[in-house]
Design a protein around this motif. Structure first.
Motif, short mmCIF file in Angstrom:
data_model
loop_
_atom_site.label_atom_id
_atom_site.label_comp_id
_atom_site.label_asym_id
_atom_site.label_seq_id
_atom_site.Cartn_x
_atom_site.Cartn_y
_atom_site.Cartn_z
N CYS A 262 7.68 60.48 -32.02
CA CYS A 262 7.46 61.91 -32.21
C CYS A 262 8.62 62.48 -33.02
O CYS A 262 9.72 61.94 -33.02
CB CYS A 262 7.30 62.65 -30.89
SG CYS A 262 8.62 62.44 -29.68
N ASP A 393 14.21 60.37 -36.97
CA ASP A 393 12.86 59.94 -37.36
C ASP A 393 12.84 58.73 -38.29
O ASP A 393 12.18 57.73 -37.99
CB ASP A 393 12.10 61.11 -37.99
CG ASP A 393 11.80 62.22 -36.99
OD1 ASP A 393 11.93 61.98 -35.77
OD2 ASP A 393 11.43 63.33 -37.42
N PHE A 410 2.68 59.18 -34.98
CA PHE A 410 3.80 60.12 -35.07
C PHE A 410 3.30 61.52 -34.73
O PHE A 410 2.60 62.15 -35.51
CB PHE A 410 4.35 60.08 -36.49
CG PHE A 410 5.66 60.78 -36.71
CD1 PHE A 410 5.77 62.15 -36.58
CD2 PHE A 410 6.79 60.07 -37.08
CE1 PHE A 410 6.96 62.80 -36.80
CE2 PHE A 410 8.00 60.71 -37.30
CZ PHE A 410 8.09 62.09 -37.16
N SER A 411 3.64 62.00 -33.53
CA SER A 411 3.23 63.35 -33.14
C SER A 411 4.25 64.36 -33.63
O SER A 411 5.44 64.06 -33.74
CB SER A 411 3.09 63.44 -31.62
OG SER A 411 4.35 63.28 -31.00
N THR A 412 3.78 65.56 -33.94
CA THR A 412 4.68 66.60 -34.43
C THR A 412 4.10 67.98 -34.14
O THR A 412 2.89 68.17 -34.23
CB THR A 412 4.96 66.43 -35.94
OG1 THR A 412 5.87 67.45 -36.37
CG2 THR A 412 3.69 66.48 -36.76
N SER A 419 7.07 59.26 -43.92
CA SER A 419 6.34 58.05 -43.55
C SER A 419 7.26 56.86 -43.72
O SER A 419 8.02 56.78 -44.69
CB SER A 419 5.11 57.86 -44.43
OG SER A 419 4.43 56.66 -44.09
N THR A 424 1.85 55.71 -41.31
CA THR A 424 2.43 56.59 -40.30
C THR A 424 1.48 57.76 -40.10
O THR A 424 1.36 58.64 -40.95
CB THR A 424 3.82 57.08 -40.76
OG1 THR A 424 4.64 55.93 -41.08
CG2 THR A 424 4.51 57.88 -39.68
N LYS A 426 0.14 61.10 -38.65
CA LYS A 426 0.69 62.36 -38.13
C LYS A 426 -0.36 63.06 -37.26
O LYS A 426 -1.46 63.35 -37.72
CB LYS A 426 1.09 63.29 -39.26
CG LYS A 426 2.10 62.72 -40.24
CD LYS A 426 3.44 62.47 -39.58
CE LYS A 426 4.36 61.75 -40.53
NZ LYS A 426 4.20 62.15 -41.92
N SER A 428 -0.88 66.44 -35.03
CA SER A 428 -0.33 67.77 -34.75
C SER A 428 -0.58 68.16 -33.30
O SER A 428 -1.64 67.90 -32.74
CB SER A 428 -0.94 68.82 -35.68
OG SER A 428 -2.33 68.94 -35.46
N TRP A 440 -0.31 66.98 -44.85
CA TRP A 440 0.60 66.16 -44.04
C TRP A 440 -0.08 65.57 -42.82
O TRP A 440 0.23 64.45 -42.43
CB TRP A 440 1.78 67.00 -43.54
CG TRP A 440 2.77 67.43 -44.55
CD1 TRP A 440 2.80 67.14 -45.89
CD2 TRP A 440 3.91 68.27 -44.32
NE1 TRP A 440 3.86 67.74 -46.50
CE2 TRP A 440 4.56 68.43 -45.55
CE3 TRP A 440 4.43 68.89 -43.18
CZ2 TRP A 440 5.73 69.20 -45.68
CZ3 TRP A 440 5.58 69.65 -43.30
CH2 TRP A 440 6.23 69.80 -44.54
N ILE A 441 -0.96 66.33 -42.18
CA ILE A 441 -1.44 66.00 -40.83
C ILE A 441 -2.77 65.25 -40.90
O ILE A 441 -3.70 65.65 -41.59
CB ILE A 441 -1.61 67.27 -39.98
CG1 ILE A 441 -0.29 68.06 -39.93
CG2 ILE A 441 -2.08 66.91 -38.57
CD1 ILE A 441 0.88 67.32 -39.32
#
Length: 493
Positions: A262, A393, A410-412, A419, A424, A426, A428, A440-441
């Motif tokens: 994350c 990260d 990869f949580s955000t 990446s 990778t 993402k 959200s 991005w997400i």
């Protein structure tokens, strides 16, 4: 729509699901709460009067102590809440296991390598032994990407980094190990190891670190040839010719190794995105796959939850050693152990390291912890593994890739374009971020906050990750983003 979320019956704070204005009346649990402060989306509101020095509880666990008397309706944040954690601790093994579910086996289509490992990509990598040849590596990648043979790859990439010379001790060893591990990664169908010739990460020593290597790994020392571009392009052409015949074949999901990470977290990361990743981990592990949880500083305050899931006393002791040795790393550098939440974390509603860690470890699901790896070691066990790494990260994600993970989840909550060397994904934590940063997400976990069933979303997410394993590009891949970063702890000459 509800305006407050109480995660556990034991909690004395709730999370605001919308911006609350001072003086606003909120109906919650059949009674009204008046907001005594402006409380932004994602931040905490006191559900009861709390005396100075008393515990603040979220996720059913303490996240710190009140610095002053708080009234029901006050905002609770880093200004009136302080970590309750100390330094080195003694721990006792109190095993507590959830029932592990076994799921029907599934296949995905991957690239089977000579050593039996399976890649989810067939990329051509150029790995510099030293930062001095980063520009040369990138020039070779750019040039070869424009050739006809590049179409037979999933991309040509230079994995640039800052090290390889002027390093001593464990820093030098870590650089060599990380790069060697990447040379063995199944997502690369061909690898050019590019040296300079005078670096302390000598080609001869690096080959010893690698041991027996595939015919898909080739070497070039730039100072030893008159035209390094021509020499490099010739090697890349040979490798791409070998990759022309690589095809995806059905393989069981048990061949997958998935990294759990994350970054840019907010208050909802531990409520939506990390919980979703944890559900995925249980579903994948239940089919024989491996999942790897890293970021040791973001286990501080929640480490006992992982320790009590250790499959044996031996694994428990490895977790204790990992936690306390990383704390000692902070202490030896005269740095505070528990000052971890970043400005972005705090702006998103995370106030203490305990709060951040209790959200972070949700990514590990509920299964037993089967193994613990030191930094730059490779995955050996199926099931859940813990990996020693910092929270940074790029460094942590690179550690996951070098450990053999073919994909990183990869949580955000704040968003990032980053990446690592492998796809990778993402995820959200909130819908606002997903709608704002669709470049991005990849997947929105924020819909959990508006009534989407976690079970239904978990299946959609599982299917999406399988599609990535089968070749679907992530947003970062579409953007051409790929980078690595290596952990540094010591002197630079």
């Amino acid at each position: 729509m509800e305006k407050l979320l109480k995660i556990s019956d034991l909690d004395n704070v709730a999370v605001a699901l919308a911006d609350l204005k001072k003086g606003e009346e909120i109906l919650f649990a059949n009674s009204n709460i008046t907001a005594l402060d402006d409380i932004p989306f994602g931040h905490k509101i006191a559900l009861a009067d709390i005396e100075k020095g008393s515990d603040i509880t979220k996720y059913g666990h303490r996240i710190g102590h009140a610095l002053c008397d708080l009234k029901r309706g006050n905002i609770v944040n880093e200004k009136n809440l302080k970590t309750a954690l100390g330094d080195l601790n003694n721990y006792e093994y109190s095993p507590h296991f959830s029932e592990e579910k076994i799921f029907p086996s599934l296949d995905f289509n991957g690239y089977i390598r000579e050593d039996g490992e399976v890649g989810v990509r067939n990329e051509l990598w150029i790995i510099p032994l030293v930062s001095c040849v980063n520009c040369l590596a990138q020039e070779l990648a750019n040039r070869f990407s424009k050739t006809a043979l590049a179409q037979f790859t999933d991309g040509v990439f230079a994995l640039s980094h800052a090290y390889g010379c002027s390093q001593l001790g464990c820093d030098h060893a870590n650089t060599r190990k990380i790069l060697a591990d990447l040379c063995k990664h199944p997502n690369a169908g061909g690898i050019l190891v590019l040296g300079l010739g005078c670096e302390n990460n000598k080609m001869s020593e690096f080959k010893s670190e690698l041991g027996e290597v595939s015919s898909r790994v080739r070497f070039l020392e730039s100072q030893a040839v008159s035209d390094e571009i021509d020499a490099g392009m010739a090697i890349l052409e040979e490798l791409a010719q070998k990759m022309k015949d690589d095809v995806r074949r059905p393989v069981p999901i048990s061949k997958l190794k998935i990294g759990l990470k994350c970054g840019g977290s907010d208050a909802f990361s531990g409520i939506t995105a990390n919980v979703l990743i944890g559900k995925f981990a249980d579903m994948a592990i239940g089919r024989g796959a491996s999942c790897v949880l890293c970021e040791v500083p973001e286990m501080f305050g929640a480490e006992t939850l992982l320790m009590n899931r250790a499959k044996s006393k031996e694994v428990f002791e490895k977790i204790v050693e990992m936690i306390n040795s990383f704390k000692q790393y902070f202490i030896s550098n005269n740095m505070p152990i528990y000052e971890n939440p970043s400005p972005g974390n705090k702006a998103g509603g995370i106030s203490t390291l305990e709060e951040k860690s209790l959200g972070c470890v949700q990514k590990g699901g509920t299964t037993r912890v089967n193994d613990v790896l030191k930094y730059a070691q490779r995955v050996k066990e199926t099931g859940l593994t813990l990996l020693e790494s910092p929270g940074n990260d790029p460094v942590a994600a690179t550690a996951l890739a070098s450990a053999g993970c073919q994909i990183v989840l990869f949580s955000t909550g704040r968003g990032t374009p980053f990446s690592t060397a492998v796809p990778t994904v993402k995820i959200s934590s909130n819908t606002t971020l997903f709608e704002k940063k669709q470049n991005w997400i990849d997947f929105n976990a924020g819909s959990i906050l508006t009534g989407t069933s976690l079970d239904n979303l978990s299946q959609d997410f599982f299917d999406y990750i399988l599609s990535v394993a089968n070749g679907k590009k992530t947003k970062a891949e579409e953007n051409g983003y790929k980078e690595i970063s290596i952990f540094k702890t010591g002197v630079t000459l």
